[in-house]
Design a protein around this motif. Structure first.
Motif, PDB file in Angstrom:
ATOM      1  N   ARG A  81     -15.298 -15.855  46.752  1.00  0.00           N
ATOM      2  CA  ARG A  81     -14.163 -16.025  45.826  1.00  0.00           C
ATOM      3  C   ARG A  81     -12.891 -16.333  46.601  1.00  0.00           C
ATOM      4  O   ARG A  81     -12.129 -17.219  46.239  1.00  0.00           O
ATOM      5  CB  ARG A  81     -13.931 -14.731  45.024  1.00  0.00           C
ATOM      6  CG  ARG A  81     -14.601 -14.673  43.699  1.00  0.00           C
ATOM      7  CD  ARG A  81     -14.286 -13.358  43.016  1.00  0.00           C
ATOM      8  NE  ARG A  81     -13.127 -13.517  42.159  1.00  0.00           N
ATOM      9  CZ  ARG A  81     -12.322 -12.536  41.807  1.00  0.00           C
ATOM     10  NH1 ARG A  81     -12.513 -11.324  42.243  1.00  0.00           N
ATOM     11  NH2 ARG A  81     -11.311 -12.759  41.001  1.00  0.00           N
ATOM     12  N   TYR A  82     -12.693 -15.581  47.674  1.00  0.00           N
ATOM     13  CA  TYR A  82     -11.497 -15.745  48.497  1.00  0.00           C
ATOM     14  C   TYR A  82     -11.471 -17.145  49.127  1.00  0.00           C
ATOM     15  O   TYR A  82     -10.447 -17.822  49.102  1.00  0.00           O
ATOM     16  CB  TYR A  82     -11.465 -14.671  49.576  1.00  0.00           C
ATOM     17  CG  TYR A  82     -10.319 -14.815  50.526  1.00  0.00           C
ATOM     18  CD1 TYR A  82      -9.031 -14.464  50.151  1.00  0.00           C
ATOM     19  CD2 TYR A  82     -10.515 -15.322  51.812  1.00  0.00           C
ATOM     20  CE1 TYR A  82      -7.971 -14.594  51.029  1.00  0.00           C
ATOM     21  CE2 TYR A  82      -9.461 -15.463  52.691  1.00  0.00           C
ATOM     22  CZ  TYR A  82      -8.192 -15.089  52.287  1.00  0.00           C
ATOM     23  OH  TYR A  82      -7.145 -15.236  53.150  1.00  0.00           O
ATOM     24  N   GLU A  83     -12.577 -17.577  49.684  1.00  0.00           N
ATOM     25  CA  GLU A  83     -12.652 -18.906  50.285  1.00  0.00           C
ATOM     26  C   GLU A  83     -12.342 -19.985  49.251  1.00  0.00           C
ATOM     27  O   GLU A  83     -11.677 -20.981  49.551  1.00  0.00           O
ATOM     28  CB  GLU A  83     -14.029 -19.142  50.896  1.00  0.00           C
ATOM     29  CG  GLU A  83     -14.265 -18.353  52.166  1.00  0.00           C
ATOM     30  CD  GLU A  83     -15.689 -18.492  52.694  1.00  0.00           C
ATOM     31  OE1 GLU A  83     -16.395 -19.430  52.285  1.00  0.00           O
ATOM     32  OE2 GLU A  83     -16.074 -17.647  53.511  1.00  0.00           O
ATOM     33  N   GLN A  84     -12.810 -19.790  48.041  1.00  0.00           N
ATOM     34  CA  GLN A  84     -12.537 -20.744  46.963  1.00  0.00           C
ATOM     35  C   GLN A  84     -11.032 -20.784  46.651  1.00  0.00           C
ATOM     36  O   GLN A  84     -10.462 -21.860  46.475  1.00  0.00           O
ATOM     37  CB  GLN A  84     -13.336 -20.346  45.705  1.00  0.00           C
ATOM     38  CG  GLN A  84     -13.298 -21.366  44.615  1.00  0.00           C
ATOM     39  CD  GLN A  84     -14.165 -22.577  44.920  1.00  0.00           C
ATOM     40  OE1 GLN A  84     -15.065 -22.515  45.726  1.00  0.00           O
ATOM     41  NE2 GLN A  84     -13.871 -23.684  44.290  1.00  0.00           N
ATOM     42  N   LEU A  85     -10.401 -19.617  46.608  1.00  0.00           N
ATOM     43  CA  LEU A  85      -8.959 -19.557  46.367  1.00  0.00           C
ATOM     44  C   LEU A  85      -8.190 -20.289  47.465  1.00  0.00           C
ATOM     45  O   LEU A  85      -7.281 -21.068  47.180  1.00  0.00           O
ATOM     46  CB  LEU A  85      -8.481 -18.103  46.310  1.00  0.00           C
ATOM     47  CG  LEU A  85      -8.780 -17.313  45.053  1.00  0.00           C
ATOM     48  CD1 LEU A  85      -8.357 -15.863  45.230  1.00  0.00           C
ATOM     49  CD2 LEU A  85      -8.082 -17.924  43.860  1.00  0.00           C
ATOM     50  N   ASN A 111     -16.954 -11.349  47.221  1.00  0.00           N
ATOM     51  CA  ASN A 111     -15.500 -11.430  47.358  1.00  0.00           C
ATOM     52  C   ASN A 111     -15.105 -12.481  48.388  1.00  0.00           C
ATOM     53  O   ASN A 111     -14.116 -13.188  48.198  1.00  0.00           O
ATOM     54  CB  ASN A 111     -14.913 -10.072  47.738  1.00  0.00           C
ATOM     55  CG  ASN A 111     -14.659  -9.208  46.539  1.00  0.00           C
ATOM     56  OD1 ASN A 111     -14.715  -9.666  45.397  1.00  0.00           O
ATOM     57  ND2 ASN A 111     -14.385  -7.945  46.772  1.00  0.00           N
ATOM     58  N   SER A 112     -15.856 -12.584  49.461  1.00  0.00           N
ATOM     59  CA  SER A 112     -15.503 -13.572  50.481  1.00  0.00           C
ATOM     60  C   SER A 112     -15.661 -14.999  49.945  1.00  0.00           C
ATOM     61  O   SER A 112     -14.865 -15.877  50.265  1.00  0.00           O
ATOM     62  CB  SER A 112     -16.317 -13.375  51.751  1.00  0.00           C
ATOM     63  OG  SER A 112     -17.684 -13.543  51.494  1.00  0.00           O
ATOM     64  N   TRP A 161      -0.827 -16.055  40.190  1.00  0.00           N
ATOM     65  CA  TRP A 161      -0.941 -14.795  40.922  1.00  0.00           C
ATOM     66  C   TRP A 161      -0.575 -15.006  42.393  1.00  0.00           C
ATOM     67  O   TRP A 161       0.201 -14.241  42.974  1.00  0.00           O
ATOM     68  CB  TRP A 161      -2.369 -14.278  40.767  1.00  0.00           C
ATOM     69  CG  TRP A 161      -2.718 -12.996  41.439  1.00  0.00           C
ATOM     70  CD1 TRP A 161      -2.257 -11.748  41.125  1.00  0.00           C
ATOM     71  CD2 TRP A 161      -3.631 -12.824  42.538  1.00  0.00           C
ATOM     72  NE1 TRP A 161      -2.825 -10.814  41.956  1.00  0.00           N
ATOM     73  CE2 TRP A 161      -3.672 -11.443  42.832  1.00  0.00           C
ATOM     74  CE3 TRP A 161      -4.406 -13.688  43.279  1.00  0.00           C
ATOM     75  CZ2 TRP A 161      -4.466 -10.919  43.840  1.00  0.00           C
ATOM     76  CZ3 TRP A 161      -5.203 -13.172  44.285  1.00  0.00           C
ATOM     77  CH2 TRP A 161      -5.221 -11.802  44.560  1.00  0.00           C
ATOM     78  N   LEU A 162      -1.089 -16.075  42.989  1.00  0.00           N
ATOM     79  CA  LEU A 162      -0.796 -16.371  44.383  1.00  0.00           C
ATOM     80  C   LEU A 162       0.672 -16.751  44.595  1.00  0.00           C
ATOM     81  O   LEU A 162       1.289 -16.344  45.581  1.00  0.00           O
ATOM     82  CB  LEU A 162      -1.710 -17.485  44.892  1.00  0.00           C
ATOM     83  CG  LEU A 162      -3.175 -17.105  45.081  1.00  0.00           C
ATOM     84  CD1 LEU A 162      -4.032 -18.350  45.298  1.00  0.00           C
ATOM     85  CD2 LEU A 162      -3.342 -16.125  46.228  1.00  0.00           C
ATOM     86  N   ALA A 198      -6.074  -7.517  47.692  1.00  0.00           N
ATOM     87  CA  ALA A 198      -5.946  -7.190  46.269  1.00  0.00           C
ATOM     88  C   ALA A 198      -6.825  -8.072  45.395  1.00  0.00           C
ATOM     89  O   ALA A 198      -6.577  -8.202  44.196  1.00  0.00           O
ATOM     90  CB  ALA A 198      -4.485  -7.331  45.849  1.00  0.00           C
ATOM     91  N   LEU A 199      -7.848  -8.671  45.963  1.00  0.00           N
ATOM     92  CA  LEU A 199      -8.676  -9.621  45.217  1.00  0.00           C
ATOM     93  C   LEU A 199      -9.292  -9.004  43.970  1.00  0.00           C
ATOM     94  O   LEU A 199      -9.439  -9.671  42.947  1.00  0.00           O
ATOM     95  CB  LEU A 199      -9.758 -10.197  46.126  1.00  0.00           C
ATOM     96  CG  LEU A 199     -10.498 -11.417  45.616  1.00  0.00           C
ATOM     97  CD1 LEU A 199      -9.532 -12.551  45.293  1.00  0.00           C
ATOM     98  CD2 LEU A 199     -11.516 -11.881  46.634  1.00  0.00           C
TER      99      LEU A 199
END
Length: 184
Positions: free
Chosen positions: A26-30, A23-24, A79-80, A66-67
């Motif tokens: 994925r989040y960093e990529q976002l 998840n981290s 979404w963002l 909410a990832l």
């Protein structure tokens, strides 16, 4: 890889594969991919650098929490943006406006002296801000964020034809106002 609507390469679904990334990651990529777009949109909404930074930070905080609800990674930008719009609305729910007796027209900006190069950009920004929100927001989403009419219709919960009409009218209003400004 095909070009996306904003000129960047479209993201392959493999960038967000849940089984290969934590998840981290994925989040960093976002954050890496969409931070600039979100900041530009937030700045347009609030017209203040610090508030825009806060809204973007709150947006990414909510996105982190909410990832797991982001099922279609190709819809990450929309979404963002939706989260950002809601964060901006929350700002008005909790903010008590301070009223001042100073007239806004009498205030001057001494930190950023006007340059001739910035005149056209400033004029365009002023005229864009004067557009009714019903016209200005779809135009901004298309011009700055690179969304298509279909995506804008989903974000704003409007019919695609309504979005296209508003985009057309926004451009026409801008054209009329800028022409009148140049003549006057």
């Amino acid at each position: 890889m095909p070009l996306s609507r904003n000129g960047l390469f479209s993201l392959p679904v493999s960038l967000f594969k849940r089984k290969t990334q934590s998840n981290s990651q994925r989040y960093e990529q976002l954050v890496r991919l969409y931070h600039a777009d979100l900041y530009r949109y937030a700045f347009w909404l609030c017209r203040d650098q610090h508030i825009a930074e806060d809204i973007v930070q709150d947006t990414f905080l909510r996105a982190w929490k909410a990832l797991e609800s982001l099922l279609d990674d190709n819809a990450a930008k929309a979404w963002l943006i939706t989260i950002l719009r809601r964060e901006n609305a929350r700002r008005f729910e909790r903010k008590q406006l301070d009223y001042s007796d100073v007239e806004q027209d009498s205030l001057t900006d001494d930190t950023n002296p006007a340059l001739e190069q910035q005149y056209d950009d400033t004029l365009l920004q002023q005229q864009l801000l004067l557009l009714p929100p019903a016209y200005g927001e779809p135009l901004l989403l298309q011009a700055l964020a690179g969304f298509t009419s279909d995506e804008i219709s989903q974000l704003l919960s409007l019919n695609v034809n309504t979005v296209n009409t508003r985009l057309f009218r926004a451009r026409q209003l801008l054209k009329q106002r800028l022409t009148a400004q140049q003549k006057g």
